[in-house]
Design an enzyme around this catalytic site. Sequence first.
Site, short mmCIF file in Angstrom:
data_model
loop_
_atom_site.label_atom_id
_atom_site.label_comp_id
_atom_site.label_asym_id
_atom_site.label_seq_id
_atom_site.Cartn_x
_atom_site.Cartn_y
_atom_site.Cartn_z
N GLU A 106 -4.67 -6.63 2.62
CA GLU A 106 -3.41 -7.28 3.01
C GLU A 106 -3.32 -8.74 2.54
OE1 GLU A 106 -5.12 -5.16 4.88
OE2 GLU A 106 -3.66 -3.56 5.18
N GLU A 164 0.84 -1.19 0.00
CA GLU A 164 0.00 0.00 0.00
C GLU A 164 0.88 1.25 0.00
OE1 GLU A 164 -2.23 -0.89 3.52
OE2 GLU A 164 -3.04 -2.69 2.58
N HIS A 209 -1.25 1.73 15.80
CA HIS A 209 0.00 2.07 15.11
C HIS A 209 1.21 1.75 15.98
CE1 HIS A 209 -3.09 4.45 13.11
NE2 HIS A 209 -2.38 4.28 12.03
#
Length: 707
Positions: free
Chosen positions: A437, A392, A507
């Site tokens: 993914e 990505e 994250h």
Amino acid sequence: MTREQLVEFYRLMYLSRRTDDREIVLKRQQKIFFQISCAGHEALLVAAGMAMCPGYDWFFPYYRDRALCLTLGNTVEEQLLQAVGAAEDMASGGRQMPSHWSSRKLHIVTPSSATATQCMHAIGCAEAGRYFAAHPAAAKKHAGDYREFKDVTFQGDEVTYVSLGEGATSQGEFWESLNTASNAKLPVVYVVEDNEYAISTPVEVNTPGGNISRLVANYPNFHLVEVDGTDPLACYRAMVEAVEYARAGRGPALVHGHVVRPYSHSLSDDERQYRSEEEVQADNARDPLAKMQLWLLREGILDEEGINRLEQKVDEEVHRAADRAMQAVLPSVTREAILRHQYSEELKPTDARFDTQPEATADASERTMAELINHCLKDEMRRDERVVVFGEDVADATRDEALRAGEIKGKGGVFKLTAGLQTEFGSERCWNTPLAEANIVGRAIGMAVRGLKPVAEIQFFDYIWPAMHQMRNELAAIRWRSNGEWSCPLVIRVPIGGYLTGGSIYHSQSGESIFTHTPGVLVVMPSNALDAAGLLRTAIRCDDPVLFLEHKRLYRETFGRGAYPGPEYAIPFGKAKVVRAGKDLTVVTYGAIVPRALQAAEKLERETGVDVELIDLRTLSPYDWEAIAASVQKTSRVIVAHEDMLSWGYGAEIAARIGEELFDELDAPVRRVAAMDTFVAYQPLLEDAILPQAEDLYRAMEEMARY
Ligand SMILES: Cc1ncc(C[n+]2csc(CCOP(=O)(O)OP(=O)(O)O)c2C)c(N)n1
């Protein structure tokens, strides 16, 4: 079709059915351990096999495809050896259930039992075929790396077959594959074998409106055919058309065949528990075998005697094959035999060829980890035309006119690690994928099976989970489950970890032990720029799948910068680095804990004189047990530290092994320092409290020294 072809068509259908019948008898006699049949699907599958070329086209079948594989050239004996779990079972050496076909010679690629994962592999396979046709020099063998052991064959117009049940079309991977097949106009032929049931779940639960081809109809570039999958002639016509369309480069095709399932889902299932008698009878009336036999008689192609003769010959063939399979030698149960082909037997990442020294180059300026990873990717792409990079946002710009005109600089990854790759190597070697993914990892597997070397990126470790199924059940398992016949060496680069100030749950995750707990995948986690460059080079050149974990916090830190080490610098896996030699206690760690532990160790020495030995493992699977053991023998005290959560973590394994093997060396209990057993929070105060800090390490070291 000629008369001979029609007779052969019937023979193959009958051969497939009789092989199923024989397996059912063997299962009832407890001579085999599982049975799933092709019954009712034979017409569609013999048609598919006859419309394609074994050893030229590529095949990603699922467990119903016995008749396809027999048509391509699999023998009954080969199929029954699999049912027995024999040592000579070509498909897996007794590792997989029956009906999990595999043949390098015929290009039948080892399937798993997972529904629909194969759709993504078919896409990658078709992309690789196209790539090699455009870059034929890339297919050449090359001594010194994985290419030495990977034969590449391509034709330029080969077609890739992939099949699945109508139930499996509910899986995301089916839709993720349609996306790329359609966009890239790939020569892939999908065959959906619609027997209206996924075990006991009827088609309307899996497919809104009950018809999959109607749902696919809006995908651009597709050739769609819906066909009575019990009608041999209609199936053959549909398959020939679909294959021609794909072979001509016009795009993918999907053949939706309506078939029946007269033998329930498998021998462990009884459909009478969930289907009415009426429904079962209606299915039985459509049995393709009976239909074709009747048709051959009616058309005068075979008379009764001809049918009997053909069937008798097939019965004898199946009987003989079963007799031989019953005599087969069973697999060895030695530890060595069981572990064989878990990883490449030919090229180990621990090999001395990967042990090289940094080169002194004209530019000795200190570079960050991010810069040296970027350099390494560029160097390897220059050296090896099989290396392709995707993920990505990894490209500089998908709409590349402005990029090529030099008007824009390009993005090159959210962390800029892949900056400039598309600009230098073109969009065929570095591109953006859909935001999916499993698409990224699944395609990479298909490409690597064909001999490309994908270096794919998952944007954040936190989002690796949609690809987990592909990683654990496919990537890690392919070599072992095919007994070494197939492999998919590739690299998945993943930014990981916290200490970001505001990264929060999504994250900042760690989770490396989940992957070190998966056999078949190598796991690497460097702590500094030079190690990152050397280990990434080994990851790219070796012959196994590698999960390459890059700590985001370390990308641009002052700690651990290094000069560019040249295009050949490599570090073997399984070799730890003694970051700081010491005599009083050992700290075993890796990743972002290395600088924190170093800071704590230096402070401890300044303040108390305690001399800590700090070991950076660098690779987590394999890991350097000898280095750990040597240090513990010297210091007799050891802390295992990591950023990931404490419980069930990487440190638990190391601590357990130290307890088992080095107990007599210890002067203090083994201790772990790690994160709290929770997620990483957004508010920096919370993040600091949750993740292990230099002060936590200091305290643990100090207490252990005093013990
Ligand atoms: C990902 C996954 N989930 C569940 C299963 C268990 N399972 C095996 S076959 C099957 C039904 C498949 O139905 P369908 O795709 O229609 O194919 P069919 O068996 O009817 O040919 C299920 C649920 C599996 N193998 N893989």
